[in-house]
Write a protein that holds these residues in place. Structure first.
Motif, PDB file in Angstrom:
ATOM      1  N   PRO A  33      25.420  44.795  25.511  1.00 26.02           N
ATOM      2  CA  PRO A  33      25.425  45.524  24.110  1.00 26.02           C
ATOM      3  C   PRO A  33      26.360  44.861  23.373  1.00 26.02           C
ATOM      4  O   PRO A  33      27.699  44.684  23.884  1.00 26.02           O
ATOM      5  N   TYR A  53      18.576  38.757  28.807  1.00 29.87           N
ATOM      6  CA  TYR A  53      19.289  39.979  28.468  1.00 29.87           C
ATOM      7  C   TYR A  53      20.821  39.558  27.995  1.00 29.87           C
ATOM      8  O   TYR A  53      21.393  38.804  28.313  1.00 29.87           O
ATOM      9  N   ARG A 109      13.585  51.516  26.494  1.00 28.18           N
ATOM     10  CA  ARG A 109      13.803  51.749  25.136  1.00 28.18           C
ATOM     11  C   ARG A 109      15.053  50.738  24.765  1.00 28.18           C
ATOM     12  O   ARG A 109      14.966  50.390  23.272  1.00 28.18           O
ATOM     13  N   ASP A 110      15.759  50.419  25.536  1.00 27.49           N
ATOM     14  CA  ASP A 110      16.814  49.408  24.996  1.00 27.49           C
ATOM     15  C   ASP A 110      16.119  48.119  24.912  1.00 27.49           C
ATOM     16  O   ASP A 110      15.798  47.484  25.691  1.00 27.49           O
ATOM     17  N   ARG A 111      16.257  47.501  23.632  1.00 32.05           N
ATOM     18  CA  ARG A 111      15.561  46.344  23.409  1.00 32.05           C
ATOM     19  C   ARG A 111      15.900  44.969  24.375  1.00 32.05           C
ATOM     20  O   ARG A 111      14.978  44.454  24.504  1.00 32.05           O
ATOM     21  N   SER A 112      17.367  44.991  24.599  1.00 22.54           N
ATOM     22  CA  SER A 112      17.358  43.441  25.277  1.00 22.54           C
ATOM     23  C   SER A 112      16.861  43.887  26.861  1.00 22.54           C
ATOM     24  O   SER A 112      16.444  43.047  27.384  1.00 22.54           O
ATOM     25  N   THR A 113      16.924  45.053  27.496  1.00 27.11           N
ATOM     26  CA  THR A 113      16.535  45.348  28.734  1.00 27.11           C
ATOM     27  C   THR A 113      15.160  45.260  28.718  1.00 27.11           C
ATOM     28  O   THR A 113      14.362  44.497  29.769  1.00 27.11           O
ATOM     29  N   ARG A 114      14.348  45.597  27.772  1.00 24.03           N
ATOM     30  CA  ARG A 114      12.981  45.395  27.351  1.00 24.03           C
ATOM     31  C   ARG A 114      12.424  44.183  27.519  1.00 24.03           C
ATOM     32  O   ARG A 114      11.394  43.663  28.211  1.00 24.03           O
TER      33      ARG A 114
END
Lengths: 104, 228
Positions: free
Chosen positions: B222, B219, B181-186
């Motif tokens: 945050p 990546y 759900r974390d955009r950067s991880t996705r």
């Protein structure tokens, strides 16, 4: 037989070393918080790639249709926050059912 | 963390989910033992591998190569390549594995499944309990399954008939989905998937998944931490 035993021994020791390396390195060196975030992301990236390759490929070729279809059904259920048991059973049943119908 | 405190900490629903995966791993262990013996290997080869290597994908690969009259050295190298991802898992989960003497059994118990179970929990105590409970449970079931399978031999058919080959990716997917759900991880994970799939036809097993780490170039940590 000795060659086989030696190969098993090296695989065992080598695999343990690979598993042990992470925690050993982390205990020896102070790792900045930002790098810790990157390490956590690395584990997610690896697991996601594992899902994709395990679902879609078999050796260097394609996994056919039944398996990806099963994983897709499981993935949709997971996305809809279905119970874990349902996700697992539905994924397996979809693949098994399709194979029963002759789908590769 | 002691056995008793693992069970006390573990959320009952999580314990049930872990139990299910252990059971499925046991069935795959049966098929692994049977395939190995059916391929002409003595019964103790799959059994020994399950105890001392304890890494399913590399074991299937190892017995596959040896049973096809390949060289044990090639089988060993292939097995090690598949297991290289454990380095990254260990770096991410060192707190869950623990320190001191616990690091030894904790490292040996590392599998894709218990790593994914640990990552899927928010509370640090649940993460640790999930890692250990799934690790111990899978170790027991995998080894029992291997014993049964290698004793039964070629009597047992391929577990693909039951769709278990689809169940395992689905298990891992369900467990990593919240983290995606974390955009950067996705973004990093999706780039990784594309790279892994694109390289699969050309590289030996294990390497495509490692290549997925190039996705980390996309990546971004945050914003909160960068601003500090």
């Amino acid at each position: 037989m000795t060659g086989l035993l030696a190969a098993i021994a090296i695989l065992a020791v080598g695999t343990f070393a690979l598993r042990f390396a992470g925690p050993a390195l982390r205990s020896r060196y102070e790792i900045p918080e930002r790098v810790q975030g990157l390490l956590a992301a690395a584990a997610i990236v690896l697991l996601t790639a594992l899902v994709a390759t395990a679902a879609l490929t078999d050796g260097t070729g394609s996994a056919g249709i039944a398996r990806p279809a099963g994983v897709l059904v499981g993935g949709i259920l997971a996305w809809r926050k279905a119970p874990f048991v349902l996700i697992v059973v539905a994924a397996a049943a979809t693949a098994a059912g399709l194979r029963l119908l002759g789908v590769p | 963390m002691s056995m008793r405190s693992i069970w006390r900490t573990l959320d009952p629903r999580l314990a049930r989910d872990i139990g299910l995966v252990c059971l499925a791993d046991g069935v795959v262990g049966i098929s692994y033992g049977a395939i190995s013996v059916g391929g002409g290997l003595p019964w103790w080869v799959p059994v020994l591998l399950s105890i001392v290597v304890f890494a399913g994908a590399s074991q299937f690969l190892f017995v596959g190569i040896v049973a096809a009259a390949g060289s044990p050295i090639a089988a060993m190298i292939a097995g090690l390549l598949v297991n290289t991802r454990h380095v990254a898992f260990g770096l991410a989960l060192s707190d869950e594995i623990g320190s001191g003497w616990r690091r030894w059994p904790g490292s040996h118990l590392m599998t894709d499944e218990n790593v994914a179970f640990a990552i899927g929990q928010d509370d640090p105590r649940q993460r640790r309990a999930a890692y250990w409970a799934a690790g111990i449970g899978i170790f027991i079931c995998w080894n029992l399954g291997t014993l049964v399978g290698s004793a039964a031999g070629s009597v047992i058919a391929d577990t693909d008939v039951f769709g278990l080959d689809a169940a395992f990716p689905a298990v891992l997917l369900a467990l990593v989905l919240p983290a995606l759900r974390d955009r950067s991880t996705r973004t990093a994970a999706l780039v990784g998937v594309v790279v892994a799939l694109a390289t699969t036809p050309f590289l030996p097993a294990g390497l495509p998944v490692l290549c997925a780490l190039t996705g980390l170039l996309f990546y971004r940590a945050p914003v909160l931490e960068v601003a500090r």
